[in-house]
Write an enzyme that holds these catalytic residues in place. Structure first.
Site, PDB file in Angstrom:
ATOM      1  N   GLY B 472       0.803  -1.216   0.000  1.00 34.14           N
ATOM      2  CA  GLY B 472       0.000   0.000   0.000  1.00 34.14           C
ATOM      3  C   GLY B 472       0.835   1.265   0.000  1.00 34.14           C
ATOM      4  O   GLY B 472       0.310   2.376   0.037  1.00 34.14           O
ATOM      5  N   SER B 513      11.680   1.951   5.601  1.00 34.95           N
ATOM      6  CA  SER B 513      11.486   3.020   4.616  1.00 34.95           C
ATOM      7  C   SER B 513      12.503   2.936   3.491  1.00 34.95           C
ATOM      8  O   SER B 513      13.040   3.949   3.037  1.00 34.95           O
ATOM      9  CB  SER B 513      11.566   4.402   5.295  1.00 34.95           C
ATOM     10  OG  SER B 513      10.506   4.551   6.189  1.00 34.95           O
ATOM     11  N   ARG B 514      12.803   1.698   3.042  1.00 34.09           N
ATOM     12  CA  ARG B 514      13.837   1.535   2.038  1.00 34.09           C
ATOM     13  C   ARG B 514      13.283   1.434   0.622  1.00 34.09           C
ATOM     14  O   ARG B 514      14.044   1.392  -0.339  1.00 34.09           O
ATOM     15  CB  ARG B 514      14.686   0.302   2.359  1.00 34.09           C
ATOM     16  CG  ARG B 514      13.955  -1.029   2.170  1.00 34.09           C
ATOM     17  CD  ARG B 514      14.676  -2.161   2.886  1.00 34.09           C
ATOM     18  NE  ARG B 514      15.938  -2.538   2.299  1.00 34.09           N
ATOM     19  CZ  ARG B 514      16.086  -3.366   1.248  1.00 34.09           C
ATOM     20  NH1 ARG B 514      15.031  -3.873   0.648  1.00 34.09           N
ATOM     21  NH2 ARG B 514      17.286  -3.670   0.799  1.00 34.09           N
ATOM     22  N   THR B 516      11.665   3.294  -1.713  1.00 34.24           N
ATOM     23  CA  THR B 516      12.007   4.230  -2.781  1.00 34.24           C
ATOM     24  C   THR B 516      13.517   4.335  -2.966  1.00 34.24           C
ATOM     25  O   THR B 516      14.013   4.371  -4.087  1.00 34.24           O
ATOM     26  CB  THR B 516      11.409   5.620  -2.478  1.00 34.24           C
ATOM     27  OG1 THR B 516       9.993   5.483  -2.435  1.00 34.24           O
ATOM     28  CG2 THR B 516      11.795   6.635  -3.543  1.00 34.24           C
ATOM     29  N   ALA B 698      15.288  11.702  -4.235  1.00 34.85           N
ATOM     30  CA  ALA B 698      14.205  11.335  -3.315  1.00 34.85           C
ATOM     31  C   ALA B 698      14.724  10.795  -1.991  1.00 34.85           C
ATOM     32  O   ALA B 698      15.730  10.092  -1.943  1.00 34.85           O
ATOM     33  CB  ALA B 698      13.304  10.296  -3.968  1.00 34.85           C
ATOM     34  N   VAL B 701       9.663   8.445   3.083  1.00 32.00           N
ATOM     35  CA  VAL B 701       8.475   9.090   3.644  1.00 32.00           C
ATOM     36  C   VAL B 701       7.572   8.119   4.408  1.00 32.00           C
ATOM     37  O   VAL B 701       6.728   8.533   5.182  1.00 32.00           O
ATOM     38  CB  VAL B 701       7.680   9.816   2.530  1.00 32.00           C
ATOM     39  CG1 VAL B 701       7.005   8.813   1.590  1.00 32.00           C
ATOM     40  CG2 VAL B 701       6.647  10.767   3.106  1.00 32.00           C
ATOM     41  N   GLY B 702       7.779   6.828   4.252  1.00 32.80           N
ATOM     42  CA  GLY B 702       6.815   5.865   4.802  1.00 32.80           C
ATOM     43  C   GLY B 702       6.645   5.937   6.308  1.00 32.80           C
ATOM     44  O   GLY B 702       5.527   5.972   6.813  1.00 32.80           O
ATOM     45  N   GLU B 703       7.727   5.930   7.035  1.00 30.37           N
ATOM     46  CA  GLU B 703       7.618   5.811   8.488  1.00 30.37           C
ATOM     47  C   GLU B 703       7.637   7.146   9.211  1.00 30.37           C
ATOM     48  O   GLU B 703       7.006   7.318  10.242  1.00 30.37           O
ATOM     49  CB  GLU B 703       8.774   4.947   9.021  1.00 30.37           C
ATOM     50  CG  GLU B 703       8.616   3.507   8.601  1.00 30.37           C
ATOM     51  CD  GLU B 703       9.780   2.652   9.055  1.00 30.37           C
ATOM     52  OE1 GLU B 703       9.791   2.266  10.217  1.00 30.37           O
ATOM     53  OE2 GLU B 703      10.673   2.386   8.238  1.00 30.37           O
TER      54      GLU B 703
END
Ligand code: FES
Ligand code: FES
Lengths: 178, 1119
Positions: B472, B513-514, B516, B698, B701-703
Site C-alpha cells: 500500500g 522506509s527503504r 524508494t 528522493a 516518507v513511509g515511516e
C-alpha cells in the site's frame, strides 16, 4: 394519516410517504441476484458476505465480520449495508458489489485514482460502494456531511483526506453536470 | 514523469474490488486452517492429544511442535537473539501461543477439530509487566546472558558526558509511556500455502517475501528455490508484515502434511490479540540545555516490553535510542536500556520502529526547555536543528537536512503565531514536533543491496521486475514511474511484477522506509543499463550515435525506431544495486552510518479540549516534509497523511488492554481507530531540494510521518490546558481527571456508610483484589457454561405478529431485526439460535402511525434510518441520537427493537472472558479489578458492571415512551425502565417479542436534546444524556426528564434533579449543582470510572444550555 416508512430515504431527509411493506410470509429465496448474476443462497444463517465469497465473488472483503468496519459494504437494492452481518436469508433485492457498479461509478473510481484515495486497497471496494450510495442519495452535500456519511468505513492507510477529497470532487462534478 | 501525480498502476483493480488478495480465488481443493492457542500466559503443556481432532470428518491434517524439525527456531534478529520455535514446545509463554493447527474441508470441521484437541496445562506464574519480570525471584522465560528476563541490556553513551553536563543550565525531565498498539491492517494476516512438486507455493500477505522464503526454508530444511511467494495484493502492513508473521509456517506445515492447499486467515479478534504489536516503552528522559538555549545533554533510562520472544526487539530498542542522537545536536547522549521478557504476545515491527516511543519524550522536553529558556518552541527547534552535511552523534552521515525549512513552513501553515497570540481562545492550543527517519538501513546482511530487472517486450511493453512487495506504499507505481522516466516510455506501457521470486530478482522487501531509496536505485540502475543498450541498438540501426529515448522510441532528429523493434523476443537486463554509503551494524564500526539519506519533517497540530468531558478535538493539522524529491506527490501526500493519522490514533485512543495476559479489546468496536470524522483534513507541505545520494533526489516518507504526530498533540494539549501528559493515549477519562486535579477539585464523596443498600456490593468489590477475583477466575470459571455451537437450521419470515409469536415457541428461536447483533453474538459464541425469526415482513411492525389522541406508534421492525427520517422534523432528538449510532450501513438495516435489545458491549463479556454474565454465578466480573474506565457503570452496578448500550433506550426513556410487548398470552405495555432486567437484557416472558414503541403526544411537543460522549462517530456512549422538557410561556419547565446512558446498568434518571426541575426556571449551573448531589448520593463508581460522573455533569451543562438556547430562539422567532 398513517405514515409508513419505505426502505429508502429521500434526499432532503423529509418524511417519507411510502409503500406498505410486507403482508405475506416471505420464503427464503433459493438464489440471490448479484452483479447481474444468480448465485445460490447458502446455508440458513449464513451472512450475505459468506454467500458472496463462497460463490467466488471477492469484491466484498472481510476485515472484521462484525459490522464494524465497512470493508464488506455492498448495495442491497439501493441501500449500502454491511454484508457480513446481514443474514443472506432476508435479502430479496439485487445485490451490487464494487465490481458490479458499472458505468455509474466510473467517475467515482477515477476520482479515487486521481486523488490517491487508496493505498493498500483493501477497504476500497467498500468505500467505493458506500460513496456510490451516498452520492446516489444526494450530491448536494458539504465536505463535513460527506465525511460523516463515510465514517462507518475504516481505512487504516490513507488517513481519509484523499477519500473525502475524491468523493467531494465527484459530488461537485455531478452537481455541475446537472 | 518523475514528480507527477500519476494514477497508481493498480487503480482499476483496486477500485473495482478485483485485485487479488491472498484469500481471494484460492486454488481448487483449498482447505481451511484454524489454530489452537494457549489460553494461559505461562504454563507447561503436560499432555497434548490431537487424536480426536484427526477423527473429525473432513479433517486432513493436524500439526503441533512435533511436526517441525527438532530445535529449529526462527532466524529473526539472528545469532543469539533467535529464540522462537514455530509452535509451543512443552511450554506456552503467552496467551495465544500456537499449540496446534488443523486443516479441514470446511471452517466448521476445522473449528470442531480444534475443540476436540485435548491439552492439559500446568499453570506457571506469569510475568505480565516489566516490573514483575524484573522483580527478584520472577520466573524466567528464557536463559538470557544479560540478566534474568533481560533479553538485551545496553548502557552506553555518545559524546563527552562530563562536558555536556558541565554546560547544562536548564533541565527538564519525566517518565514517558507509549503503550502497545496494534497495526490493525484492514486485511487480516492471510496465507495460502501449497506443498506440491517438492515445492512450497505461498500466497501470503507480506511486505517482504524475502523473509518469508528464508525463514520457511530454514524452518523446514528446504532449499531457497523450494519456496516461492506469488504476487498478491497486500492489504496494509505498516511494518507488521515486513518480516515473517509466524502464521505462514503453520499453513505450510499443514499443507506439507496433506499435500492440499491450506488457507489460514486470522480473524479480526486474532489479528488484534495475537499479532505482534508495537513495543511498549517506558522512557525516563532528562534533557539539558546550556545558557544559550542549546540542547546539550540527553540522559535516558529505557525499559522496553519485549513480550515473550525477541523477534526484532533488539533493533527496535536500538532505533529508539538512536533517535536521541540523530534529531538535534546535543554534545552527549547517555542511555541505560533494557529489553525485558514478559508473558505477553511478542512485540514487533511497527512504522517508526522504536522512534515514536522515544520521540514523545524528546519532543515534550524540547518544549519544556524552550519554555524555560524563554523561547518559542519552533524557534528553539530551529536553532537546535541538525545541519546538512554533518555526521551526527549517532553516526548518521547526513547529507541534506531541511528541518529548519520544514519548521518555518509549518509555522505558517498552521497559523502558529496567531493561534498562540493574545487573541487565542480558551482551551485551544497548538503544538509542534520534529521528526526524522533514515531511508533504509543496513541492519541485516544484504540490507545495503537491492536488485531489479527491466524487460522490453516485442509488444512495446516495459516490465519492471522487483522482489519486494507493495502493501500500500505505492512502491509499484513509483518503480514504474522511474522506469518510464529513464526509458522515455509512456506510463501505460509499463507493468511491474513484484514479489514473485520465480519472476523477479531478489530484494529484501519493504521495511525501514527503504522502498524508494533501495528499490528506486535498483530500478534506475537497471533502466539506465537498458536505456544504454536500446540506444546502442538504435544507434546501430539509425547509423548515428546521437540518439535519445522518447515516447517509446529511440530518436535521432526526425528519425525514430520504436523500442519494440529493437528487441528480439524480449530483452531483459537485471542489475544489483549496492548502496555505497551504508555501513553495517555488526562489523565493529562503532557508530555506523546505516543509511544513505535522512528525511526530516515538522508537524503542527491545533486542538480544542472540552473541559466538561475531557474530549480532545483535533481542529487542524499541518505536516511539512523534507522529501528531497516527491516522485509521485499524491502518493507521497498519502503516506504523510496516513502516517500522521496513525500517530494521532495512538495519541488519542489506541491501546491494547490486557487482563491476566489476555487481550481485552480485541475488536474495532473497542479499539478506537481514527475515523473520517475524528481527524481533520491534513494539510501537507513538501520541501524539495537536492539529495545526491537519493534516486532522483528522493528521500523516504513511509515511516517518518507517524513519529511527530503524538508529540505534537501532547504539546498542543499542554498549550491548551497547561497540563503535561506523559503517557499515551489521551482518552477523555485521563484528560478530565487531570483537569479536575489541576483545578484542585476534591473528589466527590459517596456516603457509602449511610447507604446500606450498597454495603454488600461494596464489601464484595473491596474483597475482589484479596482473593475473590483469583478464586472466581481460577476455579469458578471451571464451571462456566459455554453454549455448544450449533448451526442455524431455519430462518422464519412470518407475516404477522401472531405467526412470529408462534415461531418463538420453538426452543432456541431468536428474533432478528437487521441481524446486526445476532450474527455477531454467534461469532462471539454468546448465542447459538437454531431458528431465526425475521420481523421484516410483518407489516404492522414496519410502520409508524398516529393513534387517536396524538400518540405515535413506532413498529419495532422499523429501521433506524427510517425512524431518523420520520423523526427529523417531529422529534429531532431521536434523529440526532440515531445519527450517532454505529454507521450509516448499520442504520439502514438495524431495527428499533434490535437496538433496544442488543446485548451489553462490555469488552470482557464480548471478547470471550468467562465472566459472571457469560459463564454464570461462579465466574468473576472482570471489570471490578480490570479496565473499567470507559464501558462500565458508575452507578448501581451489582455483580456485573456493564451498562445498557442502546441509545434509543436513553432517548425513549426521556420521552416517556412505552414499549408494547406481545406474547402467547397477549400484549402488555411497559416503561423503558421496566423493559430491562439488567444491562442490555430485556425482561421478556417466554415467547414474547417487542412489537412497538408508543411515543406519547407530549413527547412530540416537548423540547429535547441528546448529547453523547463517544470516541468516534458511531461509538457506544461512554456517557450520554437525553433531556426532554416542556417549557411554559413563563419559561417554567414542566415534565423535565434528564436520562443518562452509559452511567448505570439501565438508563438512569437522577431523582433530585427531576424533583428540582419541576416548575423551575433553571440555569446550567443550578442543574449541575443538583446533579452533583445526585451523583454523590446515588453513584458508586469503580476506582477508574469516577471521571464519568464529572463527564455527566459536563454533558448536563451542555444539554441545559442547548435547551435554554432553544427557548431564546423560540422567543426570538415569536417576536
Ligand atoms: S467486514 Fe463487514 S463490517 Fe467489517
Ligand atoms: S487503503 Fe488500506 S485500508 Fe484503506
Amino acid at each position: 394519516m398513517p405514515d409508513r416508512p419505505s426502505s429508502g430515504r429521500n434526499a432532503a431527509g423529509a418524511p417519507l410517504e411510502g409503500r406498505a411493506v410486507g403482508g405475506r410470509p416471505r420464503v427464503q429465496a433459493e438464489h440471490l441476484r448479484v452483479d447481474g448474476d444468480v448465485v445460490p443462497a447458502g446455508a440458513p444463517g449464513a451472512s450475505l458476505l459468506e454467500v458472496l465469497r463462497g460463490a467466488g465473488i471477492f469484491a466484498a472483503k472481510q476485515a472484521c465480520g462484525r459490522g464494524e468496519c465497512g470493508a464488506c459494504t455492498v448495495l442491497v437494492g439501493d441501500r449500502a449495508v454491511m454484508s457480513c452481518t446481514m443474514p443472506a436469508a432476508v435479502v430479496t433485492d439485487e445485490v451490487t458489489t464494487a465490481a458490479g457498479l458499472g458505468d455509474d461509478a466510473a467517475d467515482l473510481r477515477a476520482a479515487f485514482a486521481d486523488h490517491a484515495a487508496f493505498q493498500c486497497g483493501f477497504c476500497t471496494p467498500g468505500q467505493v460502494v458506500r460513496a456510490a450510495a451516498v452520492l446516489r442519495e444526494s450530491v448536494d452535500r458539504s465536505r463535513d456531511e460527506i465525511a460523516r456519511e463515510m465514517s462507518g468505513n475504516i481505512c487504516r492507510c490513507t488517513g481519509y483526506r484523499q477519500i473525502v477529497d475524491a468523493v467531494c470532487a465527484v459530488a461537485e462534478s455531478r452537481q455541475a453536470a446537472r | 514523469m518523475i514528480g507527477e501525480s500519476i494514477r497508481p498502476l493498480d487503480w482499476a483493480e483496486k477500485t473495482a474490488g478485483t485485485a487479488r488478495y491472498a484469500a481471494d480465488e484460492p486454488p481448487a481443493g483449498t482447505l481451511v486452517a484454524r489454530v489452537l492457542r494457549s489460553p494461559l500466559p505461562h504454563a507447561d503443556i503436560k499432555r497434548l492429544d490431537v487424536s480426536a481432532a484427526l477423527r473429525v470428518p473432513g479433517v486432513h491434517a493436524v500439526v503441533t511442535a512435533a511436526d517441525f524439525p527438532e530445535g529449529r527456531v526462527y532466524e529473526h534478529s539472528g545469532g543469539p537473539y533467535s529464540d522462537r520455535p514455530p509452535m509451543a514446545v512443552d511450554r506456552v509463554l503467552y496467551v495465544g501461543h500456537e499449540v496446534a493447527a488443523v486443516a479441514a474441508e470446511t471452517a466448521e470441521a476445522a473449528d470442531e477439530a480444534i475443540r476436540a484437541i485435548r491439552v492439559r496445562y500446568r499453570r506457571r506464574k506469569a510475568v505480565l509487566t516489566v516490573p514483575d519480570a524484573l522483580a527478584p525471584g520472577a520466573p524466567q522465560l528464557h536463559q538470557r546472558a544479560d540478566g534474568a528476563n533481560v533479553a538485551v541490556a545496553t548502557a552506553e553513551h555518545w559524546g563527552d558526558v562530563d562536558l555536556a553536563q558541565a554546560n547544562a543550565a536548564f533541565q527538564a525531565g519525566g517518565t514517558f509511556r507509549y503503550p502497545r498498539v496494534n497495526h490493525a491492517c484492514m486485511e487480516p494476516n492471510t496465507t495460502i500455502a501449497w506443498w506440491h512438486d517438492e515445492r512450497l507455493e505461498m500466497w501470503t500477505s507480506s511486505q517482504a517475501p524475502h523473509f518469508v522464503v528464508h525463514e520457511l526454508a530454514n524452518l523446514f530444511g528446504l532449499e531457497l528455490d523450494q519456496v516461492v511467494c506469488r504476487d498478491v495484493a497486500v492489504g496494509g502492513g505498516f511494518g507488521s508484515k515486513s518480516k515473517i508473521s509466524e502464521h505462514e509456517a503453520l499453513a505450510a506445515a499443514l499443507s506439507m502434511k496433506c499435500g492440499r492447499p491450506v488457507l489460514l486467515e486470522l480473524s479480526r479478534a486474532e489479528e488484534f490479540a495475537f499479532t505482534k504489536p508495537r513495543h511498549a516503552f517506558t522512557t525516563q528522559l532528562a534533557a539539558h540545555a546550556d545558557t544559550e538555549g542549546r540542547l546539550c545533554f540527553l540522559d535516558a533510562v529505557i525499559d522496553v516490553d519485549n513480550g515473550a520472544y525477541n523477534h526484532y526487539g533488539p533493533s527496535v530498542m536500538r532505533a529508539g535510542i538512536k533517535q536521541l542522537g540523530s534529531m538535534y545536536r546535543p554534545d552527549a547522549v547517555r542511555w541505560d536500556a533494557r529489553l525485558v521478557d514478559t508473558n505477553l504476545v511478542p512485540g514487533g515491527q511497527f512504522r517508526g520502529y522504536g522512534q515514536p516511543q522515544t520521540a514523545i519524550g524528546l519532543e515534550t522536553l524540547m518544549d519544556e526547555l524552550a519554555e524555560q529558556c524563554g523561547q518559542d518552541p519552533i524557534d528553539f527547534r530551529i536553532s537546535n536543528s541538525g545541519l546538512p552535511d554533518t555526521t551526527q552523534l549517532s553516526g548518521s552521515q547526513v547529507g541534506s537536512n531541511r528541518l529548519r525549512e520544514c519548521l518555518a513552513e509549518v509555522r505558517d501553515r498552521i497559523g502558529w503565531d496567531a493561534k498562540r497570540g493574545p487573541e487565542r481562545r480558551p482551551y485551544r492550543g497548538v503544538g509542534v514536533s520534529s521528526g526524522m527517519h533514515a531511508s533504509g538501513s543496513y541492519a541485516y546482511p544484504g540490507g545495503n543491496t537491492s536488485a531489479a530487472g527491466i524487460e522490453v517486450r516485442t509488444t512495446g511493453e516495459v516490465v519492471v521486475r522487483f522482489g519486494g512487495a507493495d502493501a500500500g506504499t505505492g512502491q509499484r507505481t513509483i518503480l514504474g514511474q522511474i522506469a518510464a522516466d529513464v526509458l522515455g516510455v509512456p506510463m501505460d506501457r509499463v507493468g511491474v511484477i513484484m514479489a514473485d521470486w520465480d519472476e523477479t530478482p531478489p530484494d529484501m522487501g519493504a521495511w525501514s522506509s527503504r522502498g524508494t531509496h533501495m528499490g528506486g536505485h535498483a530500478v534506475r540502475q537497471s533502466a539506465e543499463a537498458m536505456a544504454a543498450r536500446l540506444c546502442e541498438l538504435g544507434a546501430e540501426k539509425l547509423g548515428t550515435d546521437d540518439v535519445t529515448l522518447r515516447d517509446g522510441c529511440v530518436v535521432s532528429g526526425a528519425d525514430r525506431i520504436p523500442i519494440e523493434n529493437l528487441v528480439d523476443g524480449a530483452l531483459r537486463i537485471d542489475t544489483e544495486y549496492v548502496e555505497p554509503k551504508m555501513q553495517p551494524y555488526w562489523t565493529g564500526i562503532e557508530r555506523p552510518n546505516i543509511s544513505a539519506t535522512y528525511a526530516y519533517a515538522a508537524h503542527a497540530v491545533e486542538v480544542e479540549v472540552d473541559p466538561g468531558t475531557g474530549v480532545i478535538s483535533v481542529l487542524g493539522y499541518a505536516a511539512v516534509h523534507d522529501i528531497g524529491k516527491a516522485i509521485n506527490p499524491a502518493l507521497v501526500e498519502g503516506q504523510i497523511i496516513g502516517g500522521a493519522v496513525q500517530g494521532l490514533g495512538a495519541a488519542l485512543g489506541e491501546k491494547l488492554h490486557y487482563e491476566g495476559g489476555r487481550l481485552v479489546n480485541a475488536g474495532y468496536v473497542h479499539y478506537p481507530l481514527p475515523r473520517a470524522t475524528t481527524v481533520p483534513s491534513i494539510d501537507v507541505g513538501l520541501v524539495e531540494g537536492p539529495e545526491p545520494a537519493g534516486p532522483f533526489n528522493a528521500k523516504s516518507v513511509g515511516e517518518i510521518a507517524l513519529i511527530p504526530a503524538a508529540p505534537a498533540l501532547l504539546n498542543a494539549v499542554y498549550d491548551a490546558t497547561g497540563i503535561r501528559f506523559r503517557e499515551l493515549p489521551l482518552t477523555p477519562d485521563v484528560v478530565l481527571a487531570a483537569l479536575r486535579e489541576r483545578d484542585g477539585v476534591t473528589p466527590r464523596r459517596h456516603h457509602l456508610a449511610r447507604r446500606p443498600g450498597r454495603w454488600q456490593i461494596g464489601l464484595f468489590r473491596a474483597l475482589y483484589p484479596y482473593g475473590i477475583h483469583l478464586l472466581l477466575d481460577r476455579w469458578g470459571t471451571r464451571f462456566a457454561r459455554r453454549p455448544a455451537p450449533r448451526p442455524v437450521e431455519r430462518v422464519a419470515l412470518p407475516a404477522t405478529v401472531a405467526e412470529a409469536v408462534a415461531e418463538l415457541a420453538t426452543p432456541d428461536a431468536t428474533v432478528i431485526g437487521g441481524g446486526t447483533d445476532v450474527l455477531v453474538q454467534r461469532d462471539q459464541e454468546l448465542l447459538f439460535p437454531t431458528v431465526l425469526v425475521g420481523t421484516g415482513a410483518i407489516a404492522s411492525m414496519r410502520g409508524i402511525e398516529e393513534k387517536p389522541g396524538g400518540d405515535w406508534r413506532i413498529g419495532a421492525a422499523v429501521t433506524l434510518a427510517e425512524l431518523a427520517t420520520w423523526a427529523s422534523e417531529r422529534v429531532p432528538m431521536v434523529a440526532s441520537a440515531i445519527a450517532t449510532i454505529a454507521s450509516a450501513q448499520i442504520r439502514e438495516v438495524a431495527t428499533v427493537a434490535g437496538n433496544l435489545g442488543q446485548e451489553k458491549r462490555c469488552w470482557f463479556f464480548r471478547n470471550g472472558f468467562d465472566c459472571y454474565k457469560r459463564g454464570g454465578v461462579t465466574c468473576p466480573c472482570y471489570a471490578v479489578d480490570g479496565d473499567h474506565r470507559l464501558h462500565h457503570a458508575a452507578i448501581g452496578g451489582h455483580r456485573c458492571q456493564a451498562v445498557t448500550p442502546s441509545d434509543l433506550a436513553t432517548v425513549f426513556d426521556a420521552l416517556g415512551a412505552e414499549v408494547v410487548l406481545t406474547g402467547p398470552s397477549g400484549s402488555r405495555s411497559v416503561s423503558i425502565t421496566s423493559l430491562y432486567a439488567g444491562p442490555g437484557e430485556l425482561d421478556l416472558r417466554t415467547g414474547e417479542l417487542v412489537e412497538a414503541i408508543v411515543l406519547p403526544a407530549s413527547a412530540l411537543a416537548a423540547r429535547g436534546v441528546f448529547v453523547k460522549l463517544q470516541q468516534w462517530d458511531g461509538d457506544f456512549a461512554l456517557v450520554s444524556l437525553a433531556a426532554s422538557v416542556t417549557v411554559g410561556d413563563d419559561g417554567r419547565w414542566t415534565g423535565a426528564r434528564y436520562v443518562f446512558g452509559g452511567l448505570a446498568p439501565k438508563p438512569w434518571q437522577p431523582p433530585r434533579l427531576t424533583r428540582a426541575l419541576a416548575g423551575a426556571v433553571p440555569t446550567a449551573d443550578a442543574v449541575a449543582g443538583v446533579l452533583d448531589q445526585d451523583l454523590s448520593w446515588e453513584a458508586h463508581p469503580l476506582p477508574g470510572n469516577r471521571w464519568k460522573l464529572d463527564a455527566a455533569i459536563g454533558l448536563a451543562r451542555q444539554a441545559t444550555e442547548q435547551l435554554l438556547l432553544g427557548r431564546t430562539r423560540d422567543e426570538e422567532s415569536d417576536d
